[in-house]
Design an enzyme around this catalytic site. Structure first.
Site, PDB file in Angstrom:
ATOM      1  N   GLU A 121      40.938  48.264  38.968  1.00 37.59           N
ATOM      2  CA  GLU A 121      42.233  47.939  37.886  1.00 37.59           C
ATOM      3  C   GLU A 121      41.786  46.430  37.994  1.00 37.59           C
ATOM      4  O   GLU A 121      42.909  45.625  37.626  1.00 37.59           O
ATOM      5  CB  GLU A 121      43.596  48.118  38.473  1.00 37.59           C
ATOM      6  N   ASP A 131      39.694  53.999  36.505  1.00 38.39           N
ATOM      7  CA  ASP A 131      39.857  52.777  35.897  1.00 38.39           C
ATOM      8  C   ASP A 131      41.352  52.648  35.492  1.00 38.39           C
ATOM      9  O   ASP A 131      42.343  53.412  35.809  1.00 38.39           O
ATOM     10  CB  ASP A 131      38.891  53.095  34.571  1.00 38.39           C
ATOM     11  N   GLY A 156      41.749  43.761  39.619  1.00 43.44           N
ATOM     12  CA  GLY A 156      42.426  42.859  40.452  1.00 43.44           C
ATOM     13  C   GLY A 156      43.871  42.395  39.827  1.00 43.44           C
ATOM     14  O   GLY A 156      44.283  41.374  40.413  1.00 43.44           O
ATOM     15  N   ASP A 188      35.495  42.720  34.059  1.00 40.49           N
ATOM     16  CA  ASP A 188      34.055  43.314  33.938  1.00 40.49           C
ATOM     17  C   ASP A 188      33.192  42.085  34.035  1.00 40.49           C
ATOM     18  O   ASP A 188      33.184  41.151  33.294  1.00 40.49           O
ATOM     19  CB  ASP A 188      33.647  43.994  32.754  1.00 40.49           C
TER      20      ASP A 188
END
Ligand code: GLA
Length: 421
Positions: free
Chosen positions: A199, A166, A201, A221
């Site tokens: 990440e 992440d 985009g 998300d």
């Protein structure tokens, strides 16, 4: 047996290099001595699995997860192709141990992470885990920054097969470099580990992610809403349609071993059955990774039938790995096309509007030409059998027209198969 030997030898490599690192900080020298994993054949079709985040966030524990693993098998998810069982954020203790290793939260995982990974493997699945490139994960647990090689070795020693990385708390880190460092650390373990770049985009990972990892998130998300984004404090979670609309222009970057990832599934998490069906169908049309995010123990028969429809999954898992595209829009209905192996073609009719739409689709007026897959379909020359993949029935040929009524937020998807060739 050979496979077992291979695994054992990569574990031995990990142990040996682990001690080199402990005594000597000259990482590049140590890396050069290691057996590097060949990841070129990983994820030749979009990864399929389950991830804890969408339903459980950080509220996970060994007992609940073992129940999920058991249900994964008994419900037929595994046999439908879902392979990875992935723990997202929240599996760790707040501190590393005295040797700098991450620690599975002993309250949540009293038997330890290796034991849980072994349990997942014993059920014929692969095991995935999560961390973040920054100093802390998005939920505030210890991040990886500065510990990439040590963390990768720990994951390999647990038997991790899939790693999601992440992008919270990364300050001025350069995304491409940070992901390359972690990719190299994973490869240096000698264990094949699917690397999932998350990440959101922000730094166009589709331009540099191939070879670094096997999939990259293309957006922020997802949420469990079909056409309305959801404001959550300081950020906005995106609806299914918001995300869908961002995929078309980057389709040329996706393919076997390197996938655009429009985020995990929200099927079974509160949308209507029609919306769930449309969401799932469109993710398959996009050749998206299919990571279920619902509580498998409580899934309804309808959710189960959506997630395990083998003919729709086959569109996603097609070996050509072509991401579908929008061919046209008519009266609130979008027509999407996905070229498939063997000359077959999938065509989806997505009703985005608030009302039922009646369509009359004259195939011969809508030949298909795709510069990326080089597919060229002329319905006036070739006739195709039309199979409805939700009805699971052949419904005629492309000689005539296709007349259907599509409820609001629902979808029709057909597979075309050439008849006279
Ligand atoms: C980010 C990711 C999500 C999830 C959470 C965990 O928001 O995009 O998919 O992993 O972090 O904190």
């Amino acid at each position: 047996m050979n496979q077992l030997k291979k695994i054992l030898s990569s574990i031995i490599t990990v142990v040996i290099t682990g001690s080199v690192y402990a005594q000597d900080a000259a990482a590049p020298v140590a890396v050069a001595k290691q057996q590097v994993a060949d990841n070129s054949n990983l994820a030749l079709t979009p990864p399929m699995g389950f991830n804890t985040w969408n339903t459980f966030q950080t509220n996970i524990d060994e007992q609940m997860l073992c129940e999920m693993v058991d249900t994964y098998v008994s419900s037929g998810m595994r046999d439908a192709g879902y392979k990875y069982f992935v723990l997202d954020d929240g599996w760790m203790s707040m501190d590393r141990d005295s040797t700098g290793n991450l620690v599975a939260d002993p309250k949540k995982f009293p038997s330890g992470m290796k034991a849980f990974a072994d349990y997942v493997h014993s059920k014929g699945m692969k095991f995935g885990i999560y961390n973040c490139a920054g100093t802390k994960t998005c939920a505030g647990y210890p991040g990886t920054r500065g510990n990439e090689y040590q963390d990768a070795r720990l994951y390999a020693s647990w038997g991790v097969d899939y790693f999601k990385y992440d992008w919270c708390n990364t300050d001025s880190l350069n995304a491409r470099e940070a992901y390359i460092t972690m990719s190299n650390a994973l490869k240096a373990t000698g264990r094949p580990i699917v690397f999932s770049l998350c990440e959101w985009g922000n730094h166009q990972p589709w331009l540099w992610g191939k070879g670094v990892g096997q999939l990259w998130r293309t957006t922020g998300d997802i949420c469990n809403q079909f056409d309305k984004d959801k404001v959550i404090g300081t950020w906005t979670a995106q609806s299914v349609l918001t995300i869908l609309d961002k995929q078309d222009k980057i389709r040329q970057y996706s393919g076997p071993g390197h996938w655009n990832d429009p985020d995990m599934l929200e099927v079974g998490n509160g949308m209507s059955v029609a919306e769930d069906r449309a969401h799932f169908t469109m993710w398959c049309m996009l050749a998206a990774p299919l990571m279920a995010g619902n509580d498998l123990r409580k899934m309804s028969a309808q959710t189960h039938d959506i997630l395990t429809n083998k003919e729709v999954i086959a569109l996603d898992q097609d070996s050509m790995g072509i991401q579908g595209f929008k061919q046209l829009t008519m009266d609130g209905v979008e027509v999407w096309v996905k070229p498939l192996s063997g000359g077959d073609v999938a065509v989806a009719f997505l009703n985005r509007s608030g009302q039922t739409q009646a369509i009359t689709y004259v195939w011969a007026e809508h030949n298909i030409k795709d510069a990326i897959s080089k597919v060229d379909v002329d319905f006036t020359k070739t006739q195709y059998k039309v199979r409805d993949l939700w009805l699971k029935k052949d419904v005629g040929t492309t000689k005539g027209m296709y007349k259907q009524s599509i409820p609001s937020h629902d979808v029709l998807v057909v597979r075309l198969h050439a008849l006279n060739q």
